[in-house]
Scaffold this motif. Structure first.
Motif, PDB file in Angstrom:
ATOM      1  N   MET A   1       0.991  -1.288   0.212  1.00  0.00           N
ATOM      2  CA  MET A   1      -0.543  -0.326  -0.068  1.00  0.00           C
ATOM      3  C   MET A   1       0.709   1.419   0.043  1.00  0.00           C
ATOM      4  O   MET A   1       1.788   1.616   0.954  1.00  0.00           O
ATOM      5  N   MET A   2       0.503   2.292  -1.032  1.00  0.00           N
ATOM      6  CA  MET A   2       0.715   3.300  -0.854  1.00  0.00           C
ATOM      7  C   MET A   2       0.853   4.602   0.024  1.00  0.00           C
ATOM      8  O   MET A   2      -0.341   4.853   0.937  1.00  0.00           O
ATOM      9  N   GLU A   3       2.380   5.045   0.730  1.00  0.00           N
ATOM     10  CA  GLU A   3       2.192   6.147   1.548  1.00  0.00           C
ATOM     11  C   GLU A   3       0.498   7.235   0.591  1.00  0.00           C
ATOM     12  O   GLU A   3       0.716   7.523   0.181  1.00  0.00           O
ATOM     13  N   LYS A   4      -0.761   7.644   1.748  1.00  0.00           N
ATOM     14  CA  LYS A   4      -1.138   8.332   1.613  1.00  0.00           C
ATOM     15  C   LYS A   4      -0.722   9.713   2.164  1.00  0.00           C
ATOM     16  O   LYS A   4      -0.654  10.247   3.973  1.00  0.00           O
ATOM     17  N   TYR A   5      -0.942  11.590   1.288  1.00  0.00           N
ATOM     18  CA  TYR A   5      -0.629  12.505   1.858  1.00  0.00           C
ATOM     19  C   TYR A   5      -1.617  13.843   1.542  1.00  0.00           C
ATOM     20  O   TYR A   5      -2.026  13.132  -0.109  1.00  0.00           O
ATOM     21  N   ASP A   6      -2.068  14.719   1.886  1.00  0.00           N
ATOM     22  CA  ASP A   6      -2.841  15.963   1.474  1.00  0.00           C
ATOM     23  C   ASP A   6      -1.857  16.319   0.403  1.00  0.00           C
ATOM     24  O   ASP A   6      -2.514  16.684  -0.835  1.00  0.00           O
ATOM     25  N   VAL A   7      -0.757  16.538   0.590  1.00  0.00           N
ATOM     26  CA  VAL A   7      -0.245  17.898   0.105  1.00  0.00           C
ATOM     27  C   VAL A   7       1.711  16.926   0.077  1.00  0.00           C
ATOM     28  O   VAL A   7       1.876  16.482   0.310  1.00  0.00           O
ATOM     29  N   ILE A   8       1.468  16.639  -1.156  1.00  0.00           N
ATOM     30  CA  ILE A   8       3.434  15.878  -1.499  1.00  0.00           C
ATOM     31  C   ILE A   8       3.841  17.831  -2.624  1.00  0.00           C
ATOM     32  O   ILE A   8       4.032  17.983  -3.371  1.00  0.00           O
ATOM     33  N   VAL A   9       5.196  18.085  -1.279  1.00  0.00           N
ATOM     34  CA  VAL A   9       5.946  19.189  -2.221  1.00  0.00           C
ATOM     35  C   VAL A   9       7.126  18.413  -2.503  1.00  0.00           C
ATOM     36  O   VAL A   9       8.183  17.683  -1.885  1.00  0.00           O
ATOM     37  N   ILE A  10       7.744  18.585  -4.045  1.00  0.00           N
ATOM     38  CA  ILE A  10       8.699  18.290  -4.522  1.00  0.00           C
ATOM     39  C   ILE A  10       9.723  19.588  -4.865  1.00  0.00           C
ATOM     40  O   ILE A  10       9.539  20.618  -5.487  1.00  0.00           O
ATOM     41  N   GLY A  11      10.629  19.088  -3.403  1.00  0.00           N
ATOM     42  CA  GLY A  11      11.917  20.094  -3.689  1.00  0.00           C
ATOM     43  C   GLY A  11      11.807  21.130  -2.392  1.00  0.00           C
ATOM     44  O   GLY A  11      10.285  21.729  -2.061  1.00  0.00           O
ATOM     45  N   ALA A  12      12.600  20.584  -1.412  1.00  0.00           N
ATOM     46  CA  ALA A  12      12.718  21.674  -0.255  1.00  0.00           C
ATOM     47  C   ALA A  12      13.715  23.039  -0.463  1.00  0.00           C
ATOM     48  O   ALA A  12      14.603  22.724   0.235  1.00  0.00           O
ATOM     49  N   GLY A  13      13.384  23.290  -1.082  1.00  0.00           N
ATOM     50  CA  GLY A  13      14.316  25.311  -1.313  1.00  0.00           C
ATOM     51  C   GLY A  13      13.684  25.837  -0.824  1.00  0.00           C
ATOM     52  O   GLY A  13      12.887  25.184   0.176  1.00  0.00           O
ATOM     53  N   PRO A  14      13.357  27.467  -0.464  1.00  0.00           N
ATOM     54  CA  PRO A  14      12.833  27.852   0.595  1.00  0.00           C
ATOM     55  C   PRO A  14      11.871  28.020  -0.173  1.00  0.00           C
ATOM     56  O   PRO A  14      10.631  27.982   0.356  1.00  0.00           O
ATOM     57  N   GLY A  15      11.646  27.919  -1.452  1.00  0.00           N
ATOM     58  CA  GLY A  15       9.769  27.953  -1.543  1.00  0.00           C
ATOM     59  C   GLY A  15       9.416  26.455  -1.120  1.00  0.00           C
ATOM     60  O   GLY A  15       7.800  26.757  -0.539  1.00  0.00           O
ATOM     61  N   GLY A  16       9.744  25.395  -1.469  1.00  0.00           N
ATOM     62  CA  GLY A  16       9.282  23.991  -0.632  1.00  0.00           C
ATOM     63  C   GLY A  16       8.573  24.179   0.425  1.00  0.00           C
ATOM     64  O   GLY A  16       7.742  23.454   1.395  1.00  0.00           O
ATOM     65  N   MET A  17       9.717  24.832   1.320  1.00  0.00           N
ATOM     66  CA  MET A  17       9.712  24.433   2.562  1.00  0.00           C
ATOM     67  C   MET A  17       8.669  25.676   3.679  1.00  0.00           C
ATOM     68  O   MET A  17       8.130  24.962   4.509  1.00  0.00           O
ATOM     69  N   THR A  18       8.764  26.569   2.601  1.00  0.00           N
ATOM     70  CA  THR A  18       7.791  27.272   3.063  1.00  0.00           C
ATOM     71  C   THR A  18       5.943  26.682   2.528  1.00  0.00           C
ATOM     72  O   THR A  18       5.219  26.847   3.792  1.00  0.00           O
ATOM     73  N   ALA A  19       6.467  26.099   1.163  1.00  0.00           N
ATOM     74  CA  ALA A  19       4.860  25.678   1.168  1.00  0.00           C
ATOM     75  C   ALA A  19       4.651  25.022   2.362  1.00  0.00           C
ATOM     76  O   ALA A  19       3.343  24.161   2.618  1.00  0.00           O
ATOM     77  N   ALA A  20       5.086  24.419   3.129  1.00  0.00           N
ATOM     78  CA  ALA A  20       5.367  22.249   3.579  1.00  0.00           C
ATOM     79  C   ALA A  20       4.567  22.902   4.916  1.00  0.00           C
ATOM     80  O   ALA A  20       3.443  22.413   5.508  1.00  0.00           O
ATOM     81  N   LEU A  21       5.326  24.809   5.180  1.00  0.00           N
ATOM     82  CA  LEU A  21       4.507  25.055   6.492  1.00  0.00           C
ATOM     83  C   LEU A  21       3.477  25.492   6.211  1.00  0.00           C
ATOM     84  O   LEU A  21       2.775  25.297   7.293  1.00  0.00           O
ATOM     85  N   TYR A  22       2.876  26.831   5.282  1.00  0.00           N
ATOM     86  CA  TYR A  22       1.438  26.826   5.660  1.00  0.00           C
ATOM     87  C   TYR A  22       0.892  25.430   5.435  1.00  0.00           C
ATOM     88  O   TYR A  22      -0.366  25.681   5.556  1.00  0.00           O
ATOM     89  N   ALA A  23       1.425  24.710   4.734  1.00  0.00           N
ATOM     90  CA  ALA A  23       0.441  23.706   4.190  1.00  0.00           C
ATOM     91  C   ALA A  23      -0.281  22.241   5.966  1.00  0.00           C
ATOM     92  O   ALA A  23      -0.925  22.625   5.861  1.00  0.00           O
ATOM     93  N   SER A  24       1.029  22.146   6.565  1.00  0.00           N
ATOM     94  CA  SER A  24       0.794  21.544   7.349  1.00  0.00           C
ATOM     95  C   SER A  24       0.405  22.519   8.655  1.00  0.00           C
ATOM     96  O   SER A  24      -0.481  22.045   9.303  1.00  0.00           O
TER      97      SER A  24
END
Length: 307
Positions: A1-24
């Motif tokens: 079974m695949m793990e499921k997430y609401d959001v997957i952010v591809i790339g952990a640069g400054p944009g990706g990390m900010t997106a992960a912050l806001y979404a989480s």
């Protein structure tokens, strides 16, 4: 079974990390995936002076602070190279060289990579004197002579960094004036370790089979050819988007940059793009952070609409 997430952010640069912050922080389950260490090109930047809140901060230090914030509300981080993203309507499948994941929304923040000169000797002497990262490799050239190719912010920032380590920096630029910010230009022109060669292209990187010994150049106005001795060559001539893996989604322009609206939405519902990978004029840490905040919030609204 695949793990499921609401959001997957591809790339952990400054944009990706900010997106992960806001979404989480909006109570979504979030996974950030990156093929390397978090921070993206910040890790290759000696000093950042134009990010609000810091008069000056080392790139890796800012990356660490952002990562701590981005995972503070439960976002997870995984290493892996994304090999494909499949759009299955309300569900997306993200496959990496490690695992496959199911998600409702994808935020692409894969950024860009350094463009190469494409001249003889560049590949042969990569890692033997040819570099794209002064912070990474500058110390190897202490008290020696190096060439920096380019005239933008990155080229001049790294030339200034190198001037604090090496004996001499020769900046080779194909135009007759720099494109870097004026404050960087002023510092470079005032530094007696930095020389400039104008209207000139590098045509070959020379070496002795073990290491770089210099470059061949041609003046693009007079066609005069010259050889410049150097122990290292640092290349900063622009960037190309890291988007080949998304070609099946038809979300890029003819040069590979991803097209979005002001909500960071691509033409595929549930897929957003942020930062350097987008069609945009200014590619900076601050603009990537802004993109990430917008994408994280709009991903929350999109995922909420599916429930």
């Amino acid at each position: 079974m695949m793990e499921k997430y609401d959001v997957i952010v591809i790339g952990a640069g400054p944009g990706g990390m900010t997106a992960a912050l806001y979404a989480s922080r909006a109570n979504l389950s979030v996974l950030m995936i990156d093929r390397g260490i978090y921070g993206g090109q910040m890790n290759n930047t000696a000093e950042i002076e134009n990010y609000p809140g810091f008069k000056s901060i080392l790139g890796p230090d800012l990356a660490k602070k952002m990562y701590e914030s981005s995972t503070n509300f439960g976002a997870k981080y995984a290493y892996g190279t994304v090999e494909s993203v499949e759009d299955k309507g309300n569900t997306k499948i993200v496959k990496t060289d490690q695992d496959s994941y199911e998600t409702s929304s994808v935020i692409i923040g894969t950024g860009s990579q350094y463009r190469k000169l494409g001249v003889p000797g560049e590949e042969e002497y990569s890692g033997k004197g040819v570099s794209y990262c002064a912070v990474c490799d500058g110390a190897f050239f202490k008290n020696r002579e190096v060439v920096v190719v380019g005239g933008g912010d990155s080229a001049i920032s790294e030339a200034l960094y190198l001037a604090g380590i090496v004996a001499k920096v020769t900046v080779i630029h194909r135009r007759d004036q720099l494109r870097a910010q004026k404050v960087l230009q002023d510092r470079a022109f005032a530094n007696d370790k930095i020389d400039f060669v104008w209207n000139t292209n590098v045509t070959e990187i020379m070496g002795d089979n073990m290491k770089v010994t210099g470059v061949k150049t041609v003046n693009n106005e007079t066609n005069e050819e010259k050889t410049i001795d150097a122990n290292g060559v640092f290349v900063y001539v622009g960037n190309n988007p890291v988007t080949d893996v998304f070609s099946n989604l038809n979300i890029t322009d003819e040069k590979g940059w991803i097209k979005t609206n002001d909500r960071m939405e691509t033409s595929v519902k549930g897929i957003f793009a942020i930062g350097d990978v987008r069609v945009k004029e200014l590619r900076q840490v601050s603009t990537a952070v802004g993109d990430g905040g917008i994408a994280g919030q709009n991903a929350f609204e999109y995922v909420s609409s599916l429930k």
